[in-house]
Motif scaffolding. Structure first.
Motif, short mmCIF file in Angstrom:
data_model
loop_
_atom_site.label_atom_id
_atom_site.label_comp_id
_atom_site.label_asym_id
_atom_site.label_seq_id
_atom_site.Cartn_x
_atom_site.Cartn_y
_atom_site.Cartn_z
N LEU A 134 -11.05 -5.89 1.02
CA LEU A 134 -11.17 -4.89 2.07
C LEU A 134 -11.96 -5.63 3.54
CD1 LEU A 134 -10.49 -1.82 0.89
CD2 LEU A 134 -8.79 -3.17 1.98
N LEU A 135 -13.22 -6.00 2.81
CA LEU A 135 -13.91 -6.03 4.04
C LEU A 135 -13.20 -8.10 4.58
CD1 LEU A 135 -17.55 -5.62 3.31
CD2 LEU A 135 -15.85 -4.40 5.45
N ALA A 136 -13.38 -8.34 4.22
CA ALA A 136 -12.39 -9.78 4.24
C ALA A 136 -11.07 -9.59 4.97
CB ALA A 136 -12.63 -11.43 2.95
N ASP A 137 -10.28 -8.92 4.55
CA ASP A 137 -8.93 -8.58 4.71
C ASP A 137 -8.88 -6.94 4.97
OD1 ASP A 137 -6.49 -8.65 6.23
OD2 ASP A 137 -6.03 -9.17 4.14
N PRO A 138 -9.35 -6.06 6.34
CA PRO A 138 -9.13 -4.94 6.90
C PRO A 138 -7.94 -4.42 6.50
CG PRO A 138 -9.83 -5.86 8.88
CD PRO A 138 -10.10 -7.15 7.17
N ALA A 139 -6.81 -5.10 7.11
CA ALA A 139 -5.45 -5.01 6.78
C ALA A 139 -5.15 -4.82 5.49
CB ALA A 139 -5.19 -5.95 8.01
N ASP A 140 -5.44 -5.20 4.42
CA ASP A 140 -4.86 -5.55 3.22
C ASP A 140 -3.91 -3.22 3.25
OD1 ASP A 140 -4.35 -4.47 0.83
OD2 ASP A 140 -5.26 -6.76 0.18
N GLY A 141 -3.41 -3.29 2.65
CA GLY A 141 -2.96 -1.87 2.75
C GLY A 141 -2.60 -1.52 1.23
N ARG A 142 -3.35 -2.31 0.84
CA ARG A 142 -2.84 -2.27 -1.41
C ARG A 142 -3.30 -0.62 -1.44
NH1 ARG A 142 -4.25 -6.91 -4.32
NH2 ARG A 142 -5.39 -7.34 -2.20
N SER A 143 -2.88 0.54 -1.99
CA SER A 143 -3.04 1.63 -2.67
C SER A 143 -4.04 1.66 -3.49
CB SER A 143 -2.33 2.37 -3.25
OG SER A 143 -1.89 1.86 -4.32
N ILE A 144 -5.10 2.87 -3.28
CA ILE A 144 -6.13 2.44 -5.44
C ILE A 144 -5.29 2.29 -6.41
CG2 ILE A 144 -6.01 5.19 -5.17
CD1 ILE A 144 -8.94 4.68 -5.86
N GLU A 145 -4.47 2.38 -6.16
CA GLU A 145 -3.38 2.72 -7.75
C GLU A 145 -2.88 0.84 -7.91
OE1 GLU A 145 -2.53 6.58 -7.01
OE2 GLU A 145 -2.31 4.64 -5.85
N ASP A 146 -2.18 0.08 -6.66
CA ASP A 146 -2.86 -1.59 -6.63
C ASP A 146 -4.10 -2.36 -7.06
OD1 ASP A 146 -0.18 -0.64 -6.34
OD2 ASP A 146 -0.58 -0.77 -3.84
N TRP A 147 -5.17 -1.60 -6.36
CA TRP A 147 -6.20 -2.28 -6.83
C TRP A 147 -6.65 -1.65 -8.23
CZ3 TRP A 147 -7.78 -5.94 -4.03
CH2 TRP A 147 -8.39 -5.85 -2.59
N ALA A 148 -6.79 -0.85 -9.05
CA ALA A 148 -6.92 -0.04 -10.21
C ALA A 148 -5.78 -1.20 -11.13
CB ALA A 148 -6.35 1.41 -10.54
N ARG A 149 -5.41 -1.36 -10.59
CA ARG A 149 -4.10 -1.96 -11.96
C ARG A 149 -4.34 -3.96 -11.45
NH1 ARG A 149 0.50 1.19 -9.96
NH2 ARG A 149 0.70 -0.36 -8.35
N GLU A 150 -4.90 -3.89 -10.19
CA GLU A 150 -5.53 -5.53 -10.51
C GLU A 150 -6.83 -5.72 -10.87
OE1 GLU A 150 -7.07 -8.55 -6.83
OE2 GLU A 150 -5.46 -7.11 -6.57
N ILE A 151 -8.19 -4.80 -11.18
CA ILE A 151 -8.88 -5.00 -11.46
C ILE A 151 -9.05 -4.33 -12.87
CG2 ILE A 151 -10.29 -4.89 -9.56
CD1 ILE A 151 -11.12 -2.31 -10.24
N GLY A 152 -7.95 -3.62 -13.45
CA GLY A 152 -8.30 -3.54 -15.23
C GLY A 152 -8.50 -2.17 -15.28
N THR A 153 -8.76 -1.73 -14.18
CA THR A 153 -9.01 0.06 -14.93
C THR A 153 -8.14 1.53 -13.88
OG1 THR A 153 -11.26 1.55 -13.83
CG2 THR A 153 -10.12 0.24 -12.38
N SER A 154 -8.40 2.85 -14.07
CA SER A 154 -7.08 3.74 -13.97
C SER A 154 -8.15 3.87 -12.25
CB SER A 154 -7.36 4.35 -14.22
OG SER A 154 -9.42 5.89 -13.75
N SER A 155 -6.90 4.35 -11.43
CA SER A 155 -6.97 5.22 -10.32
C SER A 155 -8.07 6.15 -9.65
CB SER A 155 -6.14 5.88 -9.42
OG SER A 155 -5.51 6.73 -10.20
N LYS A 156 -8.66 7.23 -10.88
CA LYS A 156 -8.91 7.47 -11.02
C LYS A 156 -10.69 6.79 -11.39
CE LYS A 156 -6.63 12.05 -12.60
NZ LYS A 156 -6.10 12.87 -13.32
N THR A 157 -10.53 6.26 -11.93
CA THR A 157 -12.44 5.52 -12.62
C THR A 157 -12.66 4.60 -11.02
OG1 THR A 157 -11.51 5.25 -14.83
CG2 THR A 157 -12.96 4.15 -13.60
N LEU A 158 -11.76 4.54 -10.43
CA LEU A 158 -12.02 3.45 -9.54
C LEU A 158 -12.15 4.61 -8.07
CD1 LEU A 158 -12.55 0.73 -7.79
CD2 LEU A 158 -9.81 0.94 -6.95
N GLN A 159 -11.40 6.17 -8.07
CA GLN A 159 -11.81 6.75 -7.02
C GLN A 159 -13.27 7.47 -7.24
OE1 GLN A 159 -11.33 7.56 -4.04
NE2 GLN A 159 -9.29 8.66 -4.44
#
Length: 236
Positions: A134-159
């Protein structure tokens, strides 16, 4: 990034381009419009520089240094930029003596201190992965659910990872990252509408509202005024 620690105070400034130093895990941007004062003994990480010209200026305690015990952002006005260049040139034997130009420079710094809150970086590796992108691309609009799927965890854990290591939830952290990314552009006189787009807001209105909530004033009252595509930087 290599880690540096000096027995002198340092003023880091970029005459061209931008670079991000990491001090206590927090990113600090240096650019032609922004410098960073690093007190002696404070460890900091310096990036490998390719597109920026950064001047690290060191000062010992026998110089009239500002009474700053913590890292401090410095707004580089046109006058301060001119004094920075005069001091740098004087260290090469050009112009007035280096000690005179140094003292003039140091005397100007307190009036240019900036006190925007800095952005805490997550200590959790999963949240850190997301934060770096996000620092490299602050305009990235992906949700926390999208990011959680990418890194293989749950959105609650990431939050929880964001909250436990930064004190901010994902959305709050991303807003702060976007607003911090906007500051150098405001200093350069970039139009507010263009800044809003580049840092991920669908409208200038949303960006202005978020900026006002964070800093207590609209972006046009922050450092330089930039209201249109041909705005000229000014200091209120």
């Amino acid at each position: 990034m290599p880690t540096c620690r000096h027995e002198t105070h340092e003023l880091a400034w970029a005459s061209e381009g931008t670079a991000t130093l990491r001090i206590d895990g927090i990113p600090w941007v240096v650019s032609p419009e922004s410098a960073v004062w690093i007190p002696l003994g404070v460890p900091h990480k310096v990036p490998v520089l390719r597109k920026a010209i950064v001047f690290p200026l060191w000062f010992t305690d026998d110089a009239p240094v500002p009474d700053w015990t913590t890292t401090t952002a410095v707004w580089v006005s046109a006058d301060l930029r001119s004094q920075l260049m005069r001091y740098i040139q004087s260290t090469f034997g050009q112009g007035t003596s280096a000690s005179i130009e140094r003292d003039r420079l140091l005397a100007m710094l307190p009036a240019h201190a900036q006190h925007e809150p800095q952005l805490p970086m997550p200590g959790d590796p999963r949240a850190s992965f997301v934060a770096e992108r996000l620092l490299a691309d602050p305009a990235d609009g992906r949700s926390i659910e999208d990011w959680a799927r990418e890194i293989g965890t749950s959105s609650k854990t990431l939050q929880r990872a964001f909250v436990s290591t930064t004190g901010l939830n994902f959305v709050e952290w991303r807003v702060r990252a976007r607003l911090n990314a906007a500051l150098p552009m405001l200093a350069q006189g970039v139009a507010v509408s263009r800044i809003a787009e580049q840092v991920g807001y669908s409208s200038a209105t949303g960006f202005i509202a978020a900026f006002r909530r964070q800093f207590g004033h609209p972006p046009t009252a922050h450092g330089h005024v930039a209201t249109g595509s041909d705005a000229v930087p000014t200091r209120p």
